[in-house]
Design a protein around this motif. Structure first.
Motif, short mmCIF file in Angstrom:
data_model
loop_
_atom_site.label_atom_id
_atom_site.label_comp_id
_atom_site.label_asym_id
_atom_site.label_seq_id
_atom_site.Cartn_x
_atom_site.Cartn_y
_atom_site.Cartn_z
N THR A 5 -5.32 32.89 -35.57
CA THR A 5 -5.15 33.77 -34.41
C THR A 5 -4.78 32.98 -33.16
N ASP A 61 0.00 36.19 -41.51
CA ASP A 61 -0.18 37.00 -40.31
C ASP A 61 1.10 36.98 -39.49
N SER A 108 3.20 37.82 -35.66
CA SER A 108 3.12 37.99 -34.21
C SER A 108 3.60 39.39 -33.84
N ASN A 137 -1.74 34.15 -30.84
CA ASN A 137 -1.87 34.46 -29.41
C ASN A 137 -0.91 33.63 -28.58
#
Lengths: 491, 240
Positions: free
Chosen positions: A235, A121, A123, A239
């Protein structure tokens, strides 16, 4: 001479001790920020040959990883209240390292492509750079447009966004290599005629190395955004990172970091005399030699013991044991050591959650690889000992194991000592392969000096010379040992 | 002391011993003679199970050593063996060759084992060679050391497998002298040899083997003086 029962625990103790003493379990360049060791840590992975984003600098004779990405990482760590640990490895090892949980995030000028998104994943974007074409200064006029690059020989870094761009150029013959300094070497040695580079990276190279220049041609859609990669599904961390990035964006801090880093990267003046060159960077080589010696010594010791056991299994006369031993030697001798290394380091981690440190993976790979070769050497040696020796020992009442240990094996080892010596020399040289996963051995340090100095030849010549000195000394020592053992042969 | 009952031994399809019955008594010197390939060496090597037997039974001091459960290592400590090719351990000194088994297997201290070895070396006239390596010795010297190595375990019986066949002729005598002395001291011995003069002089009993069986046995006078069997006569006429 072979008191295995006493030697094995000693070796294990030695291993534990060395692993404990060596900092960071041999992980190259794990720099921990000063601070409370109770603090939680966040490990960032990067490939520090990408100035001004991340690169090596000598500070007081020690190498240090610096760059704008490092500054961003420090900001993230600060916001998390965590201690930043930097893990240095080759660019194409970054994603496997993240997936296997060895690092928490990648900040290494990485572009979030669709392919990468399938594995990790990302950012928000923190910077967008353009791509440029780097050529030799003499050829700079040849490449005014991208059309001129069609069918051309082009160099790029393996697994990079630049590789994709180069592959998109019609008929281009693309050569992909491991590091930025290798790409530059390709270019300066006429192996390729052009290279695709990140704008700021190319500028840093041009500034520090004579004979190369940025051409007018600009790759289409060459804006390459950069983002921070984390493990899929994390996540919370994404974040957290996005929060920091937003804060930085408000003050245009990233542009400032890049400018700062560019100033840091004003280029070290490397001596032109190879001896002064070596003297200046001796700290790197000394560090590297320590790991190379540690790896080789332990690789040889464990390889020796495992090899002996495998040889004995093979000669045990029990079919299943023999079969296992044969399979073991054939598989290990018939597959490349690099593949074995990657399976042990990355494969086991992602499939079975077995996480060895880089140093452990290096030692295990060298041990089992050399054990396969040594097993065959021992087998030849044991079979070469006259049958009468075993019979004489048994006729005195010795059990088979004792006869093997006290009579047959010492003679076998003596007869194959030259072959064992060769294998030891091979291990010292082959240990250089562990630099691939980021063990800070001699080869790794040579590459670090190469990146640091923009010098293509000296760092490698010096490394070669040091390997040669080590292998020559080892050969000499083995000669002495052999002469001592052959005392009984003198009439 | 050793009782052999219907001993058989095959190597694959080749049957080498075809049913041997023999009795070796305490203090007896038995010399086994016969043409090459007659199975005499195999017979000797079956006695301490260097060769696993295919059939039959061997009792040593009343124990069935051919039994699979029998601890043959313990028995071998009491059965010394001397080989045609000496088989000294080339990586060890003469002294270490001799003391290795007594210290490791009998639990003798190093100094006790050294003392025992030195006494034995003295008796075979090689006390000055204790620190030499086997490669520095002549064949005759090696074989005398090999005998001492076996004797250091204080065996109850000594097995000799053609102990002089690999020696130069001038060295045969020194080895046979040692064996003769051993026989005079009352050691039980089983000797496979081609030295007929020695067999006649030292043997209490001569066993003639051919084709994997014992063809004839008796005192030296009986076998050498008046062989009854035609094959014995034929063999002796060739070697004497």
């Amino acid at each position: 001479m072979l008191r295995l029962k006493r030697i094995i625990p000693m070796l294990l103790a030695l291993l534990m001790l060395t692993l404990a003493v060596y900092p960071g379990h041999g992980q190259a360049q794990e720099q921990a920020a000063a601070g409370n060791s109770e603090k939680k840590t966040i490990v960032v992975g990067l490939s520090p040959d990408f100035a001004p984003y991340e690169f090596l600098m000598t500070v007081d004779g020690k190498s240090k990883i610096v760059g704008s990405d490092v500054m961003i990482a420090e900001e993230i760590a600060k916001d998390m209240g965590a201690e930043l640990v930097i893990s240095d490895m080759s660019f194409d090892s970054l994603i496997p390292a993240l997936q296997s949980g060895r690092i928490d995030m990648i900040i290494s000028g990485m572009t979030p492509t669709d392919e990468r998104r399938q594995n990790v994943d990302f950012s928000d974007l923190y910077y967008t750079s353009r791509q440029v074409i780097l050529t030799r200064a003499d050829d700079v006029d040849k490449y005014k447009t991208m059309d001129a690059l069609e069918g051309e020989e082009i160099g790029v870094q393996t697994g990079s966004i630049q590789e994709e761009i180069a592959n998109g150029i019609p008929n281009a013959k693309v050569t992909a290599v491991k590091s930025i300094s290798d790409v530059i070497s390709l270019l300066t040695s006429d192996r390729v005629n052009a290279a695709v580079f990140e704008g700021p990276v190319a500028e840093a190279q041009v500034k520090n190395r004579p004979g190369i220049a940025i051409a007018d041609a600009v790759p289409e859609d060459s804006d390459t955004p950069m983002a921070i990669a984390v493990q899929k599904g994390n996540t919370e961390l994404v974040n957290q990172i996005n929060g920091t990035l937003e804060r930085l964006r408000a003050t245009n801090a990233v542009d400032g970091f890049i400018q700062q880093a560019n100033e840091l990267n004003s280029g070290e003046k490397a001596p032109t005399n190879i001896f002064s060159f070596f003297w200046k960077y001796r700290g790197f080589y000394a560090d590297g030699v320590k790991y190379t010696l540690l790896l080789s010594a332990l690789g040889v010791l464990f390889g020796f013991l495992i090899g002996l056991i495998v040889a004995l299994l093979r000669l045990s006369g029990v079919k299943i044991l023999k079969w296992i031993a044969v399979a073991y030697t054939e598989v290990l001798r018939g597959t490349p050591m690099l593949v074995q290394l990657l399976i042990i380091h990355f494969g086991l981690a992602s499939a079975f959650d077995i996480r060895f440190t880089v140093l452990q993976s290096g030692i295990i790979t060298l041990s089992i690889n050399s054990s396969a070769y040594l097993a065959e050497i021992f087998r030849a040696g044991i079979q070469g000992v006259d049958k009468g020796q075993m019979e004489a020992a048994r006729s005195l009442g010795m059990p088979r194991g004792m006869a093997m240990r006290t009579i047959v094996i010492p003679q076998a080892i003596k007869s194959v000592l030259p072959a064992i010596g060769n294998e030891f020399v091979v291990i010292i040289k082959e240990s250089s392969i562990v630099s691939f996963i980021g063990v800070a051995d001699l080869m790794f340090q040579a590459n670090a000096v190469r990146t640091l100095t923009y010098s293509g030849l000296y760092p490698l010549v010096i490394a070669a010379a040091i390997y040669l000195v080590m292998t020559l000394i080892l050969s000499k020592l083995l000669n002495v040992f052999e002469r001592r053992l052959s005392a009984g042969d003198n009439r | 002391m050793i009782t052999v009952k219907n001993l058989q031994k095959s190597f694959g399809k080749n049957q080498v011993l075809r049913g041997i019955d023999a009795e070796i008594k305490q203090g007896e010197v038995v010399v086994v003679i016969g043409p090459s390939g007659s199975g005499k060496s195999t017979f000797l090597r079956c006695l301490n199970r260097l060769e696993d037997v295919t059939g039959g039974e061997i009792l040593f001091e009343g124990q069935p050593i051919t039994d699979k459960k029998h601890n043959i290592d313990k028995t071998r400590e009491k059965m010394g063996m001397v080989f045609q090719q000496f088989n000294l351990f080339p990586h060890k000194t003469v002294l270490d060759n001799i003391t290795l088994a007594p210290t490791k297997l009998l639990g003798l201290s190093k100094s006790d084992a050294d003392k025992r070895a030195e006494t034995l070396l003295q008796s075979v006239g090689l006390a000055d060679k204790k620190n030499a390596y086997p490669a520095q010795l002549s064949g005759g010297q090696k074989q005398r050391i090999a005998i001492v190595r076996a004797l250091a375990m204080q065996p109850h019986v000594m097995l000799f497998d053609e102990p002089t066949s690999a020696l130069d002729p001038e060295m045969v005598g020194e080895v046979l002298d040692v064996m003769k002395k051993l026989a005079e001291d009352g050691m039980t011995m089983v000797i496979v040899t081609h030295e007929m003069g020695f067999a006649r002089e030292v043997g209490d009993r001569i066993v003639f083997m051919d084709g994997g069986v014992i063809v004839e046995e008796g005192t030296p006078e009986e076998v050498f003086g008046a062989p009854k069997n035609a094959r014995t006569q034929d063999f002796l006429s060739k070697v004497l």
